[in-house]
Design a protein around this motif. Structure first.
Motif, short mmCIF file in Angstrom:
data_model
loop_
_atom_site.label_atom_id
_atom_site.label_comp_id
_atom_site.label_asym_id
_atom_site.label_seq_id
_atom_site.Cartn_x
_atom_site.Cartn_y
_atom_site.Cartn_z
N ASN A 101 27.71 70.52 1.14
CA ASN A 101 27.18 70.47 -0.23
C ASN A 101 25.66 70.74 -0.23
O ASN A 101 25.08 70.96 0.83
CB ASN A 101 27.47 69.10 -0.86
CG ASN A 101 27.11 67.96 0.10
OD1 ASN A 101 26.10 68.04 0.79
ND2 ASN A 101 27.94 66.94 0.16
N THR A 145 23.31 68.67 -0.76
CA THR A 145 22.61 67.59 -0.05
C THR A 145 22.49 67.92 1.43
O THR A 145 21.41 67.81 2.02
CB THR A 145 23.39 66.27 -0.23
OG1 THR A 145 23.54 66.03 -1.63
CG2 THR A 145 22.70 65.11 0.44
N HIS A 204 16.20 65.91 -7.86
CA HIS A 204 17.34 65.06 -7.50
C HIS A 204 17.00 64.40 -6.16
O HIS A 204 16.24 64.96 -5.37
CB HIS A 204 18.56 65.98 -7.37
CG HIS A 204 19.86 65.30 -7.13
ND1 HIS A 204 20.25 64.86 -5.89
CD2 HIS A 204 20.89 65.00 -7.97
CE1 HIS A 204 21.46 64.33 -5.97
NE2 HIS A 204 21.87 64.39 -7.23
N ASN A 254 19.03 68.51 -13.26
CA ASN A 254 20.33 67.93 -13.61
C ASN A 254 20.20 66.85 -14.68
O ASN A 254 21.20 66.33 -15.15
CB ASN A 254 21.03 67.33 -12.37
CG ASN A 254 20.29 66.12 -11.82
OD1 ASN A 254 19.07 66.13 -11.73
ND2 ASN A 254 21.02 65.09 -11.44
N ASP A 288 16.57 74.21 -4.80
CA ASP A 288 17.79 73.45 -5.05
C ASP A 288 18.46 74.11 -6.26
O ASP A 288 18.04 73.90 -7.40
CB ASP A 288 17.42 71.99 -5.33
CG ASP A 288 18.60 71.18 -5.84
OD1 ASP A 288 19.68 71.76 -6.07
OD2 ASP A 288 18.44 69.96 -6.01
N GLN A 325 22.40 73.34 -9.84
CA GLN A 325 22.77 73.43 -11.26
C GLN A 325 22.57 74.83 -11.85
O GLN A 325 22.90 75.05 -13.02
CB GLN A 325 21.97 72.42 -12.09
CG GLN A 325 22.20 70.96 -11.70
CD GLN A 325 23.59 70.43 -12.07
OE1 GLN A 325 24.38 71.10 -12.74
NE2 GLN A 325 23.90 69.23 -11.62
N SER A 379 26.24 73.93 -4.31
CA SER A 379 27.51 73.28 -4.01
C SER A 379 28.67 74.00 -4.69
O SER A 379 28.61 74.23 -5.91
CB SER A 379 27.50 71.83 -4.53
OG SER A 379 26.52 71.07 -3.89
N HIS A 423 31.54 72.78 -5.45
CA HIS A 423 32.29 71.95 -6.40
C HIS A 423 31.70 71.95 -7.80
O HIS A 423 32.34 71.51 -8.74
CB HIS A 423 32.43 70.51 -5.87
CG HIS A 423 31.16 69.70 -5.94
ND1 HIS A 423 30.83 68.95 -7.03
CD2 HIS A 423 30.15 69.53 -5.05
CE1 HIS A 423 29.67 68.33 -6.81
NE2 HIS A 423 29.23 68.68 -5.61
N LYS A 424 30.46 72.44 -7.95
CA LYS A 424 29.86 72.53 -9.28
C LYS A 424 30.10 73.89 -9.91
O LYS A 424 29.55 74.21 -10.96
CB LYS A 424 28.36 72.25 -9.19
CG LYS A 424 28.02 70.81 -8.83
CD LYS A 424 26.53 70.56 -8.97
CE LYS A 424 26.06 69.30 -8.28
NZ LYS A 424 26.51 68.07 -8.89
N ARG A 480 28.16 61.35 -18.17
CA ARG A 480 27.61 60.53 -17.10
C ARG A 480 26.53 59.61 -17.70
O ARG A 480 25.76 60.04 -18.57
CB ARG A 480 27.00 61.40 -16.00
CG ARG A 480 26.53 60.54 -14.82
CD ARG A 480 26.20 61.32 -13.58
NE ARG A 480 25.61 60.39 -12.60
CZ ARG A 480 25.00 60.73 -11.49
NH1 ARG A 480 24.88 62.03 -11.17
NH2 ARG A 480 24.49 59.84 -10.68
N CYS A 496 20.85 60.13 -9.99
CA CYS A 496 20.25 60.40 -8.68
C CYS A 496 18.86 61.01 -8.83
O CYS A 496 18.48 61.94 -8.09
CB CYS A 496 21.13 61.31 -7.83
SG CYS A 496 22.77 60.65 -7.58
N ARG A 520 24.20 61.42 -20.25
CA ARG A 520 24.06 62.86 -20.06
C ARG A 520 25.36 63.57 -20.40
O ARG A 520 26.41 63.23 -19.86
CB ARG A 520 23.67 63.17 -18.62
CG ARG A 520 23.42 64.66 -18.38
CD ARG A 520 23.28 64.96 -16.91
NE ARG A 520 24.55 64.80 -16.21
CZ ARG A 520 24.72 64.87 -14.90
NH1 ARG A 520 23.67 65.09 -14.13
NH2 ARG A 520 25.89 64.73 -14.34
N1 C6P Z 1 24.13 66.22 -9.05
C1 C6P Z 1 24.92 65.02 -10.97
O1 C6P Z 1 25.74 64.34 -11.58
P1 C6P Z 1 25.82 67.46 -3.99
O2 C6P Z 1 26.18 66.05 -4.36
O3 C6P Z 1 25.24 67.53 -2.61
O4 C6P Z 1 26.90 68.44 -4.24
O5 C6P Z 1 24.66 67.89 -5.00
C2 C6P Z 1 23.46 67.20 -4.99
C3 C6P Z 1 22.58 67.69 -6.10
C4 C6P Z 1 21.39 68.32 -5.78
N2 C6P Z 1 20.59 68.82 -6.73
C5 C6P Z 1 20.91 68.74 -8.02
C6 C6P Z 1 19.99 69.35 -9.03
C7 C6P Z 1 22.10 68.12 -8.41
O6 C6P Z 1 22.39 68.05 -9.69
C8 C6P Z 1 22.93 67.57 -7.44
C9 C6P Z 1 24.19 66.82 -7.82
C10 C6P Z 1 25.28 65.53 -9.59
O7 C6P Z 1 23.83 65.31 -11.44
C11 C6P Z 1 25.80 64.43 -8.72
S1 C6P Z 1 24.57 63.25 -8.31
#
Ligand code: C6P
Length: 418
Positions: free
Chosen positions: A101, A103, A131, A183, A208, A211, A231, A233-234, A369, A374, A389
């Motif tokens: 991901n 992160t 984040h 985010n 990063d 989003q 990521s 999954h987004k 949310r 985070c 949000r």
């Molecule tokens: N934000 C949110 O609800 P991961 O978890 O590694 O896939 O993504 C981390 C991450 C990093 N940068 C930004 C700008 C993000 O928005 C996120 C993930 C989700 O806002 C889960 S905390």
């Protein structure tokens, strides 16, 4: 975010697209689900689910190891996914590292580049809208390598305050790591021009893009940055499939992040030499099904057209901001401008705790949310502990935004706001 050269579809046929997402048919507490939490993770369309299923049903094997038919098929699918993801962000494929991901991708840069190749006293610049994934890894690296951290602030509208940028880019700054789209605030940062200023000062740029990549056309060649993390999954892909793109020449210089199988060239009891880039950074059995699903997700998004998705989200965001205005007694954090932000809007209703708002909305099957997202330093900067949000994607409708507005009316009545 850049605009796509060719718009494949002038407007989204949202009802047809919704049929691709089985989960959107779900009812929660007897009501039709309204999913407004895509910034946390997006839902997955049938073509992605089918691709993952087909991989396990027909081609499952470990990659880069076996000589049998399934092993070469799985390796081929995995490497084709790398090529596809590279095309999706308009980048050379040898810079694509598959990780879990965003992160993990940012941790790789902070550990392998900043901690190992920067030296004590060097400075890394971040911003207060990051984040935790783009804060904590740098704090860890700073502690271990004696680096300094400095932060760009935001203005009252939630945009980056760039007044002090040139000063912050001066020596001893070596690296700037910024979020493309917040985010929390939805703010879209002008990475292209910031990166040009950073490079003119001899500073590397990490982005990063968790989003931004899922919602608009992001071209690596156009942004011209050195590292970019996102990521799967987004963006309709499976969880566990994340991406770091880095300039191959930087990857060559960076030491491995994890040691183990696959990332080696030759191992003796005394020493080890590394595999070529990007394999040097992919230790152990990778998430092949995740990569295959991400490939399908890229195809799915591009079959719709990223300009069309951006346009649809712009309309939804505009509507959302209007509805929040109509509800009244709502504080919105961020630009409040659908042209300057993506499909993410953070707000509070009177002084009702965001978790209470989230719980009342959940009774109407509306998923948002609530919390610090985070981004605790940003919450502190905004002077709040938490926000609600709402975030949209290609499958959301204007009537879902109206349902949110009606349920926020319930929140006001229950908590006697206004
Ligand atoms: N934000 C949110 O609800 P991961 O978890 O590694 O896939 O993504 C981390 C991450 C990093 N940068 C930004 C700008 C993000 O928005 C996120 C993930 C989700 O806002 C889960 S905390």
């Amino acid at each position: 975010m850049t605009t796509e050269a060719t718009v494949r579809s002038p407007a989204l046929d949202v009802e047809r697209l919704r049929a691709d997402f089985p989960i959107l048919q779900r009812r929660v507490a007897g009501r039709q689900l309204v999913y407004l939490d895509s910034a946390a993770t997006t839902q997955k369309p049938a073509p992605v689910l089918r691709a993952v299923d087909a991989y396990y049903a027909t081609s499952n094997a470990n990659v880069h190891r076996g000589v049998h038919a399934l092993a070469s098929e799985a390796t081929d699918l995995y490497e084709r996914a790398r090529q596809r993801v590279a095309r999706f962000i308009d980048a050379p494929a040898e810079g694509i590292v598959f990780l879990r991901n965003t992160t993990e991708a940012l941790n790789l840069v902070a550990s392998s580049y900043a901690r190992e190749l920067l030296t004590s006293g060097d400075r890394v610049v971040l911003s207060v809208m990051e984040h935790h994934s783009n804060l904590v890894p740098w704090q860890l690296a700073a502690e271990r390598a004696g680096l300094q951290l400095a932060y760009l602030d935001i203005d009252d509208s939630g945009r980056l305050d760039l007044a002090g940028l040139d000063e912050l880019l001066a020596p001893p700054t070596k690296l700037l790591s910024l979020v493309h789209m917040s985010n929390v605030l939805g703010t879209v940062n002008d990475i292209k021009s910031i990166a040009a200023r950073a490079h003119a000062a001899g500073v590397l740029v990490a982005v990063d893009a968790a989003q931004s990549v899922p919602h608009s056309t992001v071209s690596l060649r156009d942004l011209d940055v050195d590292f970019l993390a996102f990521s799967g999954h987004k963006m309709c892909g499976p969880m566990g499939a994340g991406v770091l793109w880095a300039r191959p020449e930087l990857l060559e210089r960076m030491p491995p992040f994890l040691g183990g199988g696959s990332m080696i060239s030759r191992v003796t009891l005394e020493r080890t030499t590394w595999n070529t880039v990007p394999h040097k950074f992919e230790a152990g059995t990778p998430d092949v099904a995740g990569a295959v699903g991400l490939h399908a997700a890229c195809d799915y998004i591009d079959s719709i057209g990223r300009s069309a998705i951006r346009e649809h989200e712009r309309g939804l965001t505009r509507h959302l901001l209007d509805v929040l205005d109509e509800v009244g007694d709502v504080t919105v954090y961020g630009p409040r401008d659908a042209d300057a932000q993506g499909g993410v809007v953070s707000f509070n209703v009177g002084d009702v705790h965001p978790h209470d708002v989230g719980t009342i909305l959940d009774r109407s099957a509306i998923a948002v949310r609530a919390g610090h997202h985070c981004a605790q330093p940003l919450m502190r900067r905004l002077g709040v502990a938490a926000t609600v949000r709402a975030s949209v994607y290609l499958y959301n409708t204007h009537s879902e935004i109206d349902s949110l507005g009606a349920a926020l009316g319930d929140v006001k009545r229950i908590f006697k706001v206004g």
